[in-house]
Design a protein around this motif. Structure first.
Motif, short mmCIF file in Angstrom:
data_model
loop_
_atom_site.label_atom_id
_atom_site.label_comp_id
_atom_site.label_asym_id
_atom_site.label_seq_id
_atom_site.Cartn_x
_atom_site.Cartn_y
_atom_site.Cartn_z
N PRO A 266 0.83 -1.21 0.00
CA PRO A 266 0.00 0.00 0.00
C PRO A 266 0.87 1.26 0.00
CG PRO A 266 -0.77 -1.57 1.65
CD PRO A 266 0.54 -2.08 1.15
N PRO A 267 0.48 2.29 -0.72
CA PRO A 267 1.29 3.52 -0.76
C PRO A 267 1.54 4.12 0.62
CG PRO A 267 -0.40 3.57 -2.46
CD PRO A 267 -0.70 2.38 -1.60
N GLU A 268 0.59 3.95 1.53
CA GLU A 268 0.76 4.53 2.86
C GLU A 268 1.65 3.69 3.77
OE1 GLU A 268 -3.37 2.53 2.74
OE2 GLU A 268 -2.01 3.67 1.41
N GLY A 269 2.01 2.47 3.35
CA GLY A 269 2.87 1.61 4.14
C GLY A 269 2.14 0.39 4.68
N SER B 92 7.08 8.03 -5.05
CA SER B 92 7.73 6.73 -5.23
C SER B 92 6.75 5.57 -5.35
CB SER B 92 8.69 6.47 -4.07
OG SER B 92 8.00 6.48 -2.83
N PHE B 93 5.46 5.86 -5.56
CA PHE B 93 4.43 4.82 -5.69
C PHE B 93 4.26 4.06 -4.37
CE2 PHE B 93 5.28 4.46 -10.51
CZ PHE B 93 4.65 5.67 -10.70
N PHE B 94 5.28 3.29 -3.98
CA PHE B 94 5.21 2.60 -2.69
C PHE B 94 6.63 2.30 -2.23
CE2 PHE B 94 4.49 -0.36 -6.18
CZ PHE B 94 5.54 -1.28 -6.02
N ARG C 100 -4.63 5.80 15.23
CA ARG C 100 -4.84 4.49 14.61
C ARG C 100 -3.91 4.35 13.41
NH1 ARG C 100 -9.47 7.13 15.31
NH2 ARG C 100 -9.58 7.65 13.07
N ALA C 101 -3.87 3.14 12.85
CA ALA C 101 -3.02 2.90 11.69
C ALA C 101 -3.37 3.82 10.54
CB ALA C 101 -3.12 1.44 11.26
N SER C 102 -4.65 4.15 10.39
CA SER C 102 -5.09 5.01 9.29
C SER C 102 -4.58 6.45 9.44
CB SER C 102 -6.61 5.01 9.21
OG SER C 102 -7.18 5.43 10.45
N ASP C 103 -4.04 6.79 10.61
CA ASP C 103 -3.50 8.14 10.84
C ASP C 103 -2.00 8.23 10.54
OD1 ASP C 103 -5.99 9.01 11.84
OD2 ASP C 103 -5.50 8.17 13.81
N VAL C 104 -1.41 7.16 10.02
CA VAL C 104 0.05 7.09 9.88
C VAL C 104 0.43 6.83 8.42
CG1 VAL C 104 2.15 5.89 10.62
CG2 VAL C 104 0.27 6.20 12.23
N LEU C 105 1.49 7.51 7.98
CA LEU C 105 2.12 7.25 6.68
C LEU C 105 3.57 6.83 6.93
CD1 LEU C 105 0.94 10.34 4.58
CD2 LEU C 105 -0.02 8.03 4.57
N ILE C 106 4.03 5.84 6.18
CA ILE C 106 5.41 5.38 6.30
C ILE C 106 6.26 6.03 5.22
CG2 ILE C 106 6.94 3.38 6.35
CD1 ILE C 106 4.96 3.50 8.67
N PHE C 107 7.44 6.50 5.62
CA PHE C 107 8.37 7.14 4.68
C PHE C 107 9.74 6.46 4.77
CE2 PHE C 107 5.21 10.42 5.18
CZ PHE C 107 5.21 11.10 3.96
N PRO C 108 10.51 6.53 3.69
CA PRO C 108 11.88 6.00 3.73
C PRO C 108 12.84 6.97 4.42
CG PRO C 108 11.41 6.81 1.54
CD PRO C 108 10.13 6.94 2.33
N GLY C 109 12.61 7.22 5.68
CA GLY C 109 13.46 8.11 6.46
C GLY C 109 12.79 9.44 6.76
N GLY C 110 13.21 10.07 7.85
CA GLY C 110 12.62 11.33 8.28
C GLY C 110 12.88 12.46 7.31
N GLN C 111 14.04 12.47 6.66
CA GLN C 111 14.35 13.57 5.75
C GLN C 111 13.41 13.57 4.56
OE1 GLN C 111 16.42 15.89 6.56
NE2 GLN C 111 16.33 17.08 4.68
#
Length: 466
Positions: free
Chosen positions: A147-150, A340-342, A167-178
């Protein structure tokens, strides 16, 4: 010895013969099969194969499995390029500061890396990461689309770090803080728009603002964090809609936003209808007492809460979670998808396996103890150097913020230290405006206790030479 000489002589003879043959052929012509070359040159298969391998490595020939060996095209003759036109095309202000790039260069083997903002190898949980990676590798869908959000399980873990408010729906995953910071600025601000930052602040947000064409505006901070009365004034005068903060163990100063200031900071942002980015990079690295609750728990709709795993693990484990509420998260999710799509499921699953393992709490305890020991060693080493002032005793995190006499030029100080084998972070890149003094950041996360005293001694010697 004689046998070795015979082999070398045979290789030289076969190579000379093959070079003559190649000179008679054209590019893409096929060489005779190896078996024919063996008979023609009366050499062993090992010798002929070794010569062909050498020629291939030099770019003289190339092989196609199942088809044979072919003559490579000769390299194009070197010619001078007139690249001065690029200076005109790139005439606008550079988007990236060179000193940021320099900070990420690997220090020399004999260099004491006080400027490195990451854990050294002795503190990185490489064994735990390897085990987590192995467990992650057993998943059959590890290389599929995510999923795009992680991954939901990883988003659930990040949400749980804020308690039941998220909740999980409130979070997005990124490849690092920067990457998360860059996405935030590009998504929430137009080019030229103001961004308020405490002064001094993390140089990464200033670099991201510069790249996004955003104007970072400083708001003074002291040992208790950003000053609310000046923040309110800055909101009123600039009409800014975004504030970046590190309320806990701020990088570079180590300041913690005082409890009596927290409500005032939120009120100032509320009056301005502005968002706050809360960069909580060092929550697990509080040495004494209990860290104050995140601002995000007081105002979930206004605060965008960023938490990274990189500073707790290793530079290569670039995983961060961004938590927030409302339409802003929809915009950020869309921006995250476009960029980055995902994100790689392998990295996400490895992070999940690591932070949910039984060894994770033990690693954090060990890490805190080690960092506190290093901090104490640095403070002890500075006690006999009255000309240099430690801005405050770091109660957590990675860094010590030192003020040197103003008569010492900042960049010259850094260069003098480098000549003595000490890597520093100059203070100037941490200011959005004019620096309020001659500062240097020392990171004790990347230097063991045994080298800290040596590093300070070398630094003292460098200062005496200026």
């Amino acid at each position: 010895m004689r046998r070795t000489q015979e082999v070398e002589t045979s290789k030289q003879r076969v190579r000379a013969e093959l070079e003559t043959l190649i000179a008679e052929l054209s590019a893409a012509d096929r060489l005779p099969p190896v078996r024919e070359l063996i008979q023609r040159y009366r050499a062993s298969p090992v010798t002929v194969s070794a010569v062909i391998a050498d020629l291939a490595q030099e770019g003289r020939v190339y092989t196609r499995p199942g088809a044979g060996t072919f003559v490579a095209a000769p390299p194009l003759p070197a010619r001078g390029l007139d690249l001065d036109w690029q200076t005109v095309t790139l005439s606008s202000r550079p988007a990236h500061a060179a000193e940021v790039y320099d900070l990420f260069q690997r220090p020399g083997a004999e260099e004491i890396p006080f400027g490195n903002g990451y854990l050294d190898e002795t503190l990185q949980p490489t064994v735990l990461i390897s085990r987590a990676l192995k467990r992650a590798g057993s998943r059959p869908d590890l290389w599929g689309r995510t999923p795009p959000e992680g991954l939901e399980a990883l988003r659930t873990w990040f949400a749980s770090q804020l308690g039941q408010e998220y909740r999980a729906s409130d979070v997005l995953i990124f490849p690092g803080g920067q990457v998360a910071l860059t996405t935030l600025l590009r998504s929430l601000l137009q080019p030229g728009a103001p961004l308020l930052v405490e002064s001094p602040t993390y140089f990464g947000i200033l670099a991201a603002a510069r790249a996004a064409g955003v104007e970072a505006l400083p708001v003074p901070a002291d040992q208790q964090g950003i000053r609310p009365e000046l923040l309110r004034k800055a909101f009123q005068e600039t009409r800014a809609k975004l504030l970046y903060l590190q309320p806990l163990h701020s990088n570079p100063t180590g300041a913690v936003l005082a409890e009596e200031r927290r409500a005032a900071v939120l009120e100032a942002a509320t009056e301005a209808d502005a968002f706050i980015i809360e960069d909580d990079y060092a929550r697990e690295l509080t040495f004494e007492g209990v860290a104050p609750p995140p601002l995000a728990l007081r105002d979930p709709g206004r605060v965008l809460y960023l938490r990274s795993l990189t500073k707790l693990t290793a530079p290569g484990l670039r995983v961060a979670g961004l938590s927030g509420r409302g339409p802003v998260m929809t915009r950020l999710k869309q921006a995250r998808t476009v960029e980055s799509f995902f994100m790689s499921a392998a990295l996400q699953e490895t992070a999940l396996q690591l932070v949910t393992s039984q060894e994770w709490p033990r690693h954090l305890r060990t890490l805190r103890t080690a960092l506190q020991t290093r901090r104490d060693a640095l403070v002890a080493a500075l006690q006999d150097w009255p000309e240099v002032q430690l801005s405050q005793l770091p109660r957590g995190g990675y860094n010590a913020w030192l003020r040197f006499p103003d008569v010492l030029p900042n960049q010259e100080l850094v260069e003098a230290a480098r000549k003595r084998g000490v890597q520093l972070s100059a203070g100037a890149p941490f200011f959005a405006g004019e620096a309020s003094g001659n500062f240097v950041r020392l990171s004790y996360a990347s230097v063991g206790p045994q080298l800290i005293q040596e590093g300070i001694s070398r630094l003292q010697a460098a200062v005496q030479e200026l």
